[in-house]
Design a protein around this motif. Structure first.
Motif, PDB file in Angstrom:
ATOM      1  N   TYR A  28      48.271  44.619  40.315  1.00  0.00           N
ATOM      2  CA  TYR A  28      47.669  45.714  39.552  1.00  0.00           C
ATOM      3  C   TYR A  28      47.615  45.401  38.061  1.00  0.00           C
ATOM      4  CZ  TYR A  28      47.165  50.233  37.266  1.00  0.00           C
ATOM      5  OH  TYR A  28      46.740  51.250  36.441  1.00  0.00           O
ATOM      6  N   SER A  29      48.698  44.860  37.501  1.00  0.00           N
ATOM      7  CA  SER A  29      48.728  44.614  36.062  1.00  0.00           C
ATOM      8  C   SER A  29      47.673  43.594  35.648  1.00  0.00           C
ATOM      9  CB  SER A  29      50.125  44.135  35.636  1.00  0.00           C
ATOM     10  OG  SER A  29      50.489  42.956  36.340  1.00  0.00           O
ATOM     11  N   HIS A  30      47.457  42.569  36.478  1.00  0.00           N
ATOM     12  CA  HIS A  30      46.459  41.555  36.144  1.00  0.00           C
ATOM     13  C   HIS A  30      45.037  42.006  36.475  1.00  0.00           C
ATOM     14  CE1 HIS A  30      49.165  38.322  34.887  1.00  0.00           C
ATOM     15  NE2 HIS A  30      49.997  38.781  35.796  1.00  0.00           N
ATOM     16  N   GLN A  31      44.903  43.137  37.152  1.00  0.00           N
ATOM     17  CA  GLN A  31      43.582  43.718  37.384  1.00  0.00           C
ATOM     18  C   GLN A  31      43.127  44.562  36.192  1.00  0.00           C
ATOM     19  OE1 GLN A  31      41.402  43.688  40.081  1.00  0.00           O
ATOM     20  NE2 GLN A  31      42.593  42.216  41.250  1.00  0.00           N
ATOM     21  N   ARG A  32      44.079  45.093  35.433  1.00  0.00           N
ATOM     22  CA  ARG A  32      43.731  46.070  34.396  1.00  0.00           C
ATOM     23  C   ARG A  32      42.793  45.537  33.306  1.00  0.00           C
ATOM     24  NH1 ARG A  32      48.649  48.969  31.895  1.00  0.00           N
ATOM     25  NH2 ARG A  32      46.985  50.356  31.154  1.00  0.00           N
ATOM     26  N   PRO A  33      43.023  44.338  32.749  1.00  0.00           N
ATOM     27  CA  PRO A  33      42.111  43.883  31.684  1.00  0.00           C
ATOM     28  C   PRO A  33      40.665  43.713  32.152  1.00  0.00           C
ATOM     29  CG  PRO A  33      44.146  42.592  31.698  1.00  0.00           C
ATOM     30  CD  PRO A  33      44.144  43.392  32.955  1.00  0.00           C
ATOM     31  N   ILE A  34      40.482  43.060  33.298  1.00  0.00           N
ATOM     32  CA  ILE A  34      39.111  42.836  33.760  1.00  0.00           C
ATOM     33  C   ILE A  34      38.471  44.137  34.243  1.00  0.00           C
ATOM     34  CG2 ILE A  34      39.622  42.236  36.165  1.00  0.00           C
ATOM     35  CD1 ILE A  34      37.542  39.951  35.835  1.00  0.00           C
ATOM     36  N   ASN A  35      39.272  45.053  34.780  1.00  0.00           N
ATOM     37  CA  ASN A  35      38.730  46.348  35.184  1.00  0.00           C
ATOM     38  C   ASN A  35      38.265  47.153  33.974  1.00  0.00           C
ATOM     39  OD1 ASN A  35      39.013  45.851  37.866  1.00  0.00           O
ATOM     40  ND2 ASN A  35      40.748  47.222  38.196  1.00  0.00           N
ATOM     41  N   ALA A  36      38.977  47.018  32.858  1.00  0.00           N
ATOM     42  CA  ALA A  36      38.540  47.687  31.627  1.00  0.00           C
ATOM     43  C   ALA A  36      37.189  47.136  31.177  1.00  0.00           C
ATOM     44  CB  ALA A  36      39.582  47.499  30.527  1.00  0.00           C
ATOM     45  N   LEU A  37      37.016  45.816  31.322  1.00  0.00           N
ATOM     46  CA  LEU A  37      35.732  45.195  30.975  1.00  0.00           C
ATOM     47  C   LEU A  37      34.633  45.662  31.930  1.00  0.00           C
ATOM     48  CD1 LEU A  37      34.013  43.204  29.368  1.00  0.00           C
ATOM     49  CD2 LEU A  37      34.898  41.364  30.841  1.00  0.00           C
ATOM     50  N   ILE A 158      31.489  32.800  34.326  1.00  0.00           N
ATOM     51  CA  ILE A 158      32.447  33.029  33.239  1.00  0.00           C
ATOM     52  C   ILE A 158      33.834  33.182  33.862  1.00  0.00           C
ATOM     53  CG2 ILE A 158      33.212  34.649  31.456  1.00  0.00           C
ATOM     54  CD1 ILE A 158      30.302  35.431  31.045  1.00  0.00           C
ATOM     55  N   GLY A 159      34.811  32.442  33.341  1.00  0.00           N
ATOM     56  CA  GLY A 159      36.189  32.628  33.769  1.00  0.00           C
ATOM     57  C   GLY A 159      36.842  33.714  32.933  1.00  0.00           C
ATOM     58  N   PHE A 160      37.758  34.454  33.547  1.00  0.00           N
ATOM     59  CA  PHE A 160      38.505  35.478  32.818  1.00  0.00           C
ATOM     60  C   PHE A 160      39.983  35.313  33.152  1.00  0.00           C
ATOM     61  CE2 PHE A 160      40.559  39.434  31.916  1.00  0.00           C
ATOM     62  CZ  PHE A 160      39.908  39.937  30.810  1.00  0.00           C
ATOM     63  N   SER A 161      40.800  35.089  32.112  1.00  0.00           N
ATOM     64  CA  SER A 161      42.239  34.886  32.318  1.00  0.00           C
ATOM     65  C   SER A 161      43.019  36.109  31.871  1.00  0.00           C
ATOM     66  CB  SER A 161      42.727  33.663  31.533  1.00  0.00           C
ATOM     67  OG  SER A 161      44.135  33.539  31.663  1.00  0.00           O
ATOM     68  N   SER A 162      43.918  36.573  32.725  1.00  0.00           N
ATOM     69  CA  SER A 162      44.801  37.681  32.379  1.00  0.00           C
ATOM     70  C   SER A 162      46.159  37.173  31.899  1.00  0.00           C
ATOM     71  CB  SER A 162      44.991  38.600  33.588  1.00  0.00           C
ATOM     72  OG  SER A 162      45.439  37.848  34.717  1.00  0.00           O
ATOM     73  N   PHE A 163      46.257  35.850  31.659  1.00  0.00           N
ATOM     74  CA  PHE A 163      47.437  35.253  31.051  1.00  0.00           C
ATOM     75  C   PHE A 163      47.131  34.919  29.593  1.00  0.00           C
ATOM     76  CE2 PHE A 163      48.266  33.841  35.574  1.00  0.00           C
ATOM     77  CZ  PHE A 163      49.340  34.701  35.770  1.00  0.00           C
ATOM     78  N   VAL A 164      48.120  34.344  28.882  1.00  0.00           N
ATOM     79  CA  VAL A 164      47.918  34.022  27.469  1.00  0.00           C
ATOM     80  C   VAL A 164      47.026  32.801  27.275  1.00  0.00           C
ATOM     81  CG1 VAL A 164      50.051  35.081  26.658  1.00  0.00           C
ATOM     82  CG2 VAL A 164      50.083  32.698  27.449  1.00  0.00           C
ATOM     83  N   MET A 165      46.777  32.067  28.347  1.00  0.00           N
ATOM     84  CA  MET A 165      45.889  30.910  28.297  1.00  0.00           C
ATOM     85  C   MET A 165      45.240  30.750  29.669  1.00  0.00           C
ATOM     86  SD  MET A 165      48.485  27.613  28.594  1.00  0.00           S
ATOM     87  CE  MET A 165      47.135  26.453  28.428  1.00  0.00           C
TER      88      MET A 165
END
Length: 528
Positions: A28-37, A158-165
């Motif tokens: 769930y936490s790693h879904q949140r950034p891309i879901n916001a986009l 396009i790649g999307f990373s939910s980590f710092v890199m």
């Protein structure tokens, strides 16, 4: 004129794009950034087709939002052996990652063979939907990029990373990490390493990354070969050449400043929004604290209910001894109270974390060290005690300690009452942690203010121009030997060696033969 007015009234964009999003990772936490986009792109008029285990609330019936709902996978993940053994083993070492990821890839493979996904694909095929761009979770891009080709043909990726890199694709896009100065995502170092730490950092990163890429590619070939034929298995070969650019849902505040090419773009945090209203019971609990509140949550992947009894007893004992006026808000996933729970603790199965951290009386956050939790803690100015369990959390914990906004309480040390107490009291009663994180909070607000607009710009840019080859540096095709100019250095060293050998030979010749020549010359002069 009437048609023009109708278009304006309906808010239809004439330059809207069809966008495919592959983000099946069950976290769930790693879904949140891309879901916001995704939410923002839908609001802007683009048509989104999403493969994910997380529906976006409020978009379920939106005409521009279609989803292959894979939410069933969370129950499968909950019942996995990994979830049951993690807490007893203490934590997952970075050397365990390839094996752990391999088990997760089995889940991903089954997701792409599930009924919700097959129905989703049948719709794409029957309606002959042509995509303008595909967004994939870059952390599993060796697996997802070939699938993007199956579903969306030659649409740019396009790649999307939910980590710092983006550990999977950055170097293949031409932004090779200089691991003598940048800690690997899988390490617990800072950007100031000793020689031995640099050696471990280099070896661990390259070993883990190559191992993970290899496993993901093998799973992708197997999936595509079984379901789409042997001819399509070649889509896995050189998958990285299909990626136009990668977006990182973070920034250097949560990692370290580093050199990045124009096709690796930090756009985060994206999921931070103005905090909503708290549920009444939580609000009353926080408002009623006479002094401070400790917020305890190990996120969506680590369950407090699964912690060993000795660990729970240690935390309960520390909280029981807090001075009068202190309260604790604890994310507890089981029904009922924690066995032995004192009166100064309120438990809830789910927390609106942003709103909790934004409350002025919350002065300590006990966290697992997930990136999204780190970003929220900094944004709202709440110091941390961090217990890193797996994946990137060691890297995040090291950054928190290095920034002097929290202390690390390792999974091994939670079994010690004295160490739990020391960690909590150090942050709770030392105001320097609060001052440091308030400074970072101010910086975070500057970064976040334009993050979403930046991310949307790059998605639209790639869709509009059919890719981003104009941003790809030639270093993307270079080996490490070439990237670090070792080929040039080698030539220089060889030339220097040849010149030194030549000089040594001339000098040796001079020392050996010149005295004889001078003697003979002297004799001839005397005879003359």
């Amino acid at each position: 004129m009437l048609i023009f007015m109708i278009i304006l009234t309906l808010g239809i964009r004439m330059d809207a794009f069809k966008i495919l999003v592959l983000n099946p990772w069950p976290s769930y936490s790693h879904q949140r950034p891309i879901n916001a986009l995704i939410e923002r792109l839908v609001d802007d008029g683009h048509e989104l087709f999403v493969v994910s285990p997380n529906k976006i609330p409020g978009l379920e019936n939106h005409v521009n939002y279609s989803i292959a709902d894979l939410s069933y996978v969370y129950q499968e993940k909950e019942n996995s052996k990994q979830a049951k053994t993690l807490y007893q083993d203490g934590r997952l070492s970075k050397w365990d990652l390839p094996t752990v990821i391999a088990s997760c890839l089995g889940i991903l493979k089954r997701e792409f063979q599930s009924q919700p996904f097959l129905e989703f694909k049948r719709r794409l095929d029957s309606e002959n939907i042509q995509f303008d761009v595909t967004i994939v979770n870059s952390n599993i891009s060796p697996f997802l990029t070939p699938m993007a080709r199956v579903l969306a043909g030659n649409a740019p990726i396009i790649g999307f990373s939910s980590f710092v890199m983006d550990w999977s694709s950055e170097d293949l896009l031409g932004s090779t990490a200089h691991l003598s100065f940048i800690p690997s995502l899988f390490s617990h170092f800072t950007d100031k390493m000793t020689l031995l730490q640099k050696l471990e950092n280099w070896f661990a990163h390259h070993y883990i990354v190559s191992n993970l890429r290899g496993r993901m590619e093998a799973f992708a070939r197997e999936l595509i070969r079984e379901n789409y034929g042997e001819m399509n298995a070649s889509l896995v070969d050189a998958w990285w050449t299909s990626v136009s650019l990668t977006l990182i849902g973070s920034n250097s505040l949560y990692y370290y400043p580093r050199q990045l090419g124009p096709n690796v773009i930090e756009v985060g945090p994206l999921h931070l929004k103005p905090p909503g209203e708290l549920p009444k019971d939580i609000k009353d609990w926080l408002d009623g604290a006479e002094r401070r509140v400790i917020y305890f949550s190990f996120g969506s992947n680590i369950k407090s209910k699964s912690l060993p009894k000795t660990v729970l007893d240690n935390f309960l004992s520390v909280f029981r001894e807090l001075p009068a006026g202190y309260r604790v808000l604890w994310k507890w996933e089981a029904d009922g109270k924690i066995p032995g729970q004192p009166d100064n603790i309120l438990t809830q199965k789910w927390m609106p974390q942003d709103s909790v951290l934004a409350h002025p009386k919350v002065r300590l956050f006990i966290t697992q060290g997930g990136l999204q939790s780190f970003q929220e803690a900094v944004h709202y100015g709440v110091p941390t005690v961090v217990t890193p369990w797996l994946f990137d959390q060691e890297c995040v914990a090291a950054k928190m300690v290095d920034a002097k906004i929290g202390v690390k309480l390792s999974p091994q040390n939670v079994h010690s009452f004295e160490k739990v107490k020391s960690a909590i009291e150090t942050v709770l009663y030392n105001e320097s942690f609060s001052r440091n994180i308030q400074r970072l909070s101010s910086i975070s607000h500057d970064f976040t203010s334009g993050a979403m607009d930046k991310a949307v710009f790059w998605v639209e840019h790639v869709a509009r121009h059919g890719g981003a080859s104009h941003l790809r540096p030639s270093s993307a095709q270079a080996s490490l030997f070439e990237y670090f100019c070792l080929d040039i250095i080698s030539v220089i060293l060889v030339l220097c060696s040849v010149l030194l050998c030549l000089a040594f030979y001339i000098l040796s010749y001079s020392i050996r033969y010149l005295p004889l020549v001078s003697i003979k010359f002297g004799k001839k002069m005397k005879e003359a």
